[in-house]
Design an enzyme around this catalytic site. Structure first.
Site, mmCIF file in Angstrom:
data_model
loop_
_atom_site.group_PDB
_atom_site.id
_atom_site.type_symbol
_atom_site.label_atom_id
_atom_site.label_comp_id
_atom_site.label_asym_id
_atom_site.label_seq_id
_atom_site.Cartn_x
_atom_site.Cartn_y
_atom_site.Cartn_z
ATOM 1 N N TYR A 160 -6.407 -5.757 -12.276
ATOM 2 C CA TYR A 160 -7.120 -6.387 -11.161
ATOM 3 C C TYR A 160 -8.112 -5.448 -10.503
ATOM 4 C CZ TYR A 160 -5.806 -11.119 -9.934
ATOM 5 O OH TYR A 160 -5.714 -12.473 -9.898
ATOM 6 N N ASP A 169 0.429 -2.172 -4.340
ATOM 7 C CA ASP A 169 -0.561 -1.301 -4.977
ATOM 8 C C ASP A 169 -0.918 -0.046 -4.195
ATOM 9 O OD1 ASP A 169 -0.790 -2.903 -7.241
ATOM 10 O OD2 ASP A 169 -2.301 -4.193 -6.322
#
Lengths: 709, 709
Positions: free
Chosen positions: B440, B352
């Site tokens: 998320y 990420d």
């Protein structure tokens, strides 16, 4: 060997006295002047002879106790008129008095033999009866479970408080002795001082007896020479070693705030507080039934376990019904082995619940510091060695906790063009006690979350048990690794040790009959050509059939989840409803399984055990732990390998800490904590906290600094 | 194989669209009415054609960004006049504009080739210069580090903001591409919709294109067929599988508070707040220098790392001097492999920070919910793909935390007769950000304690990435273990996955040159006859000489402490001053080391690594992570096995989570957290918090409920 036993028996070691010396030497006592020689014969000079241990052997420790306990809150609850409301409510003052009266006329206690009550607590009714009981029903028959020593023998008695009937239970061929009474402890701090030879060894070290304190140190068990005699309260032999070791200086060891010099460069923080101007949201019904948000549970102080949480139920957000989670949970035993095999230290392998009483050592909490504002305080009502009741005030607190944490959140990414940002603050309910077992302070929190999670947290603080040494700098030490610890200050070593805290968790997930499932997370290889991936993880469920299937040691590289499920109840889409135990940081005991301390502490051989419910199996180290030999531990019970699938089962969890001391732990240790969680897993149909509202400015309190209020 | 790549390239999978469908379907948008057929040819119907992805490809994502960011606080800081004060201060708006102006006239950007700026951040001055710099000194030359793509090639540039000089660095033969720009992400959500064949596959499933959302999903790297082309923004091939799988219903999936039906039986909690009527005790000097209690550190938002904490120093309680602890700490990379090897899922192995920008995804925090009252909010100033600056408001918060916890305590036992009860509340300082990487949400806390401890905590919340299935109940599933996850609701599977968050921690304990010491806690057997104990634990110190000595995997049954010490500085009694990294709960990656995702995520092969400081080694997964092949990771650097004893060293710590989803995680996940600590170990001469005062009633705030105020 023999002298070693005695040294332990005396419950006095130079190292122990020194740590107390550090902290007590500046206390504002004004002992009556006495010459050193006078003090050699203490029995003529009590009570001051015991110096810092000011109490003579007394029959009513409740008095001693009361002296110490100025209730911090003036609105002190008067317990004399307490009556029980719930089948699990602890014995009241009048019930304890009634037990004492009943037993006084019982044959066992009518003789002139000396006796002492080591435990007088509620004999909980059968679980099936408690489960059937509802508020409004008449109370189940009230009984007391009594552990007494009479004429050198241990007895287990059940006293029916209404009928006066006394049933004497077989104690069997158990080794070990009951938990020390407060009288045992105070006497054993006093006993050595009545021995002139002992006192001479102290004075020869240049220590003023008035600066000496003794502690009652349990002695473990190290073989046959110690069996069949309860070693306490009397000097049998004196071991006098390490005379050449200098006495460490007291400088900078007084930890009290009043003794600190405040450095003006040190920046302090402005007042900060958890505020609830509308008051807390929980209620405590009938003294012991706690209701908060979606939780309800019964809470009581206990002299051995500290606190007992029973009948924990959580509300289902869809149906509104209260659903069973746990029948009973408590700290069953502690095991604290020190890692120094030499004379004065090898036996220091404490089991604080069974030897000292984890609840007996839980001192009154300090409002605003031990617990935040708006905390509710619960008192313990215990029995002294002579059977008289006394109150341990403010022993447990209950409070709501908001730590600035986030219960759940989601923001949409700007790439989606969605203006969504939903965040919920996390508010929890905490039940706390703090046991000061001699030098160490254990803080035990049961934290209840609105998402159904229960976090059980143990914090360690207090004072290190230190050891004297002739070294003042590590450069004098040939093999530093042989110090058995860390040089913390000149002539002071902090000895390496472990802490294990074992919890009894009688889970009743939507009913008593549950199964234990190990969900193993296992690497799978993909068959060649089937996927660009060569490996992935799969969750493989293994239902434990018998106890040995549930003897679990954690492995980072062979991980599992540990579920307690109700195999007869499933969610809408068919998952068995369950709770899982979620470990956090922990440590495992590495001692040899045939080392005497580890035999007694064998309940720490695994991190998890599961046993079928058995009302006589509650204390992981055995019922009688003092000088026990380890034949009545959880490890022994579990070896029977009884069936546990779809049965009423008890989960045991051990939280561990290795402690290699460092200078920051001296003279007082900043709290070190770890925890584990009991967490719903497919217990709710979906996220149970969607309906918790966010904080908005207009609901929050309006506060002013104290000065301007 | 080829169709698999394309599927990933499209960054659209039915499962992804479904989770978004759940949550978006009831949103209060009023899209212009269009027939389904019209929508097949989206390019004529933008912007609505992209439905929930409302943005066309745009040159100024800053605009899009600004639309979303109504600053929660009306007193919004105007950054246009910001000037740097500290050598580590991030680039200001005017500096970013200046960089853009300089580069516009540079040869690289003067051609008509398309270009994009993937990163424009401060090029930090040499560490030695920063260490020498003191407040009042003139600022070190300001430079920008720029990552740009021009004509299909990646470039690394250093721009001297004062002189206008541009240095082009060699990017070497690195695989992989720079972090996606926001434009890349928005374009790739839009790109599929411009393809009529793609749209037909959606409509054939009975899904209205207006209810469809696409996400830009990074594609990992799975072999040669994917090399040497940057797969993004363009449809190359369509894979259309799983048509028979029903679309899950949206019922009960809207997680917004406004959509909840409130159950009257649900008990809510009264307002609760952390209150500081005299205000917080910390200050933020010159926008970035945070000072609180005994701490001082530089704090800045970063588009890739999220937040960067630099120059962390703690005050010595005895000397009053500020002592160095850490030069720089930040989230270096994340690795999130999903555990489903089938077509639409095998490639979901996100990194990420390097692929999406952990800071780029950090949305504005929600005051009172993401952070408590009295929090200070810091904005990020970043550069868009075209080089224009924009403000990410309220990206980081700083607040003081009081959670009702105990900093340290000790009560004397009543047996000693001492009336001592000293307790100190624990107040800490928290730096927080929350990155919403698509579904998320990662909450990262840096928590500073007055005892010198730094706790680094990661919380996981947000929405699960779910997968469609034809099953509605587990009783239909022949081999439940082959679901690759848990049936969460009818037709919805939560796929098993891991999270790894790797931190870069350039420790400078009392200076830059440090050593890494593994203090192994090892069982020792006592020689027969020497002690009644058969075993005890010893702490054995092993100083790491080279990098391979410091590749650490944790073992519960072979435990160690991990110290970073300054071997040239010792305490008064001779212990080397140090900090230790203290793990809590964590998980280890179990994937095959030769699995393509694990090659790229090889920095998770150990929990701890130590490397010599090297300014080019900051990103654990490599500088260019998108489609990278893993030849520029921490694991590769460490294999060089360079000397690390008494050198300027960097500690790398990976925090891990296994996530087997359960129904409670749906439609939104309650936060799951874990943490690790950086903790002083013989750094201070003794307990550093003895002088912290206890709480007293008269200092605490006086609060009223909001309504009555």
């Amino acid at each position: 060997m023999e002298s070693r036993n005695i040294l332990r028996f005396l419950a006095i070691s130079l190292s122990v006295s020194l740590v107390l010396f550090f902290t007590w030497v500046h206390l504002p006592y004004a002992p009556q002047p006495n010459t050193t020689t006078d003090l050699l014969y203490c029995s003529t000079n009590s009570p001051w002879c015991t110096s810092k241990n000011r109490f003579q052997p007394i029959n009513k420790p409740s008095t001693a106790d009361n002296i110490l306990e100025k209730p911090p809150n003036p609105k002190h609850h008067n317990h004399e008129s307490d009556t029980p409301h719930h089948p699990l409510d602890p014995l009241t003052i009048s019930e304890i008095n009634r037990v004492r009266t009943i037993l006084k006329s019982h044959a066992l206690f009518r003789s002139s033999s000396p006796f002492a009550f080591h435990s007088v607590v509620l004999e909980e009714p059968d679980k099936t009866l408690v489960l059937q009981w509802k508020k409004g029903d008449s109370l189940l028959p009230r009984k007391a479970a009594v552990v007494a020593r009479v004429a050198g023998k241990s007895h287990l008695l059940t006293v029916d408080i209404t009928t006066g009937e006394v049933a004497v239970q077989e104690t069997g061929s158990r080794s070990g002795y009951p938990t020390m009474t407060i009288e045992d402890m105070t006497s054993s701090t006093w006993a050595p001082l009545s021995n002139a030879d002992f006192n001479r060894t102290i004075i020869e070290r240049g220590v003023d007896l008035q600066d000496l304190a003794c502690l009652p140190i349990s002695l473990g068990w190290f073989g046959e020479s110690e069996e069949n005699r309860r070693l306490i309260k009397e000097v049998v032999e004196i071991s006098d070693k390490g005379k050449g070791i200098p006495i460490p200086k007291a400088a900078n060891t007084d930890y009290r705030y009043s003794a600190q010099k405040i450095n003006p460069e040190m920046m302090f923080v402005n007042p900060i507080s958890i505020e609830q101007p509308k008051g807390p949201s929980f209620t405590v019904e009938d003294e012991h039934l706690v209701k908060w948000a979606n939780w309800e549970f019964h809470l009581k102080p206990d002299p051995r376990a500290g606190v007992i949480v029973s009948r924990a139920k959580v509300r289902d957000p869809d149906s509104g019904e209260m659903r069973n989670v746990m029948y009973k949970g408590f700290t069953s035993e502690l095991f604290v082995p020190y890692m120094d095999p030499t004379d004065a230290w090898y036996f220091k392998t404490y089991m604080d619940a069974g030897e000292y009483g984890f609840g007996l050592q839980a001192m009154p909490l300090d409002p605003l510091n031990d617990c935040p504002r708006n905390a509710y305080y619960m008192d313990g009502v215990f029995a002294a060695g002579d059977g008289t009741p006394y109150v341990r005030s403010h022993m447990v607190c209950v409070f709501e906790r908001y730590a600035g944490d986030i219960g759940w959140r989601h923001s949409e990414s700007p790439i989606t063009g969605m203006e969504i940002r939903e965040v919920r603050p996390k508010v929890t309910l905490v039940v706390r006690m703090a046991a000061s077992v001699a030098n160490y302070d254990y803080i035990v929190d049961w934290e209840f979350q609105t998402d159904g999670l229960i976090r059980i947290k143990v914090g360690l603080s207090g004072i290190l048990m230190v050891k004297g040494t002739s070294y003042v700098n590590t450069n004098q030490v040939p093999g530093q690794q042989n110090l058995y610890g860390t040089l913390l200050s000149e002539n002071v070593i902090g000895v390496i040790h472990d802490h294990y805290i074992t919890f009894y968790l009688d889970m009743d997930v939507d009913g008593s009959d549950n199964s234990f499932v190990e969900v193993n997370i296992k690497k799978q290889k993909t068959p060649p050509g089937e996927s660009p991936r060569r490996s992935y993880l799969k969750a493989i469920r293994n239902v434990a059939k018998t106890e040995k299937d549930a003897q679990i040691q954690f492995k980072l590289y062979d991980p599992s989840e540990f579920h307690v499920v109700n195999p007869m109840k499933r969610t809408r889409v068919g998952n068995p409803v369950g709770y899982k135990v979620v470990p956090a940081g922990t440590a495992a005991s590495l001692l040899d399984h045939d080392d005497p301390p580890q035999k007694r502490g064998a309940f720490t051989n695994n991190q998890i055990w599961v046993t079928p419910y058995n009302r006589s199996e509650q204390w992981a180290g055995g019922l009688f732990v003092y000088q026990s030999q380890g034949e009545d531990t959880l490890a022994v019970w579990s070896e029977r390998d009884r069936p546990i699938e779809n049965k009423d089962i008890v989960l045991w969890y051990t939280l561990g800490f290795h402690h290699v001391p460092c200078q920051e732990d001296f003279p007082i240790m900043p709290t070190v904590s770890s925890s584990f969680d009991l967490k719903p897993v497919n217990f709710f149909e979906s996220n149970p906290i969607l309906r918790i509202p966010p904080n908005v400015e207009k609901d929050l309190p309006v506060c002013k600094p104290a000065a301007s209020a």
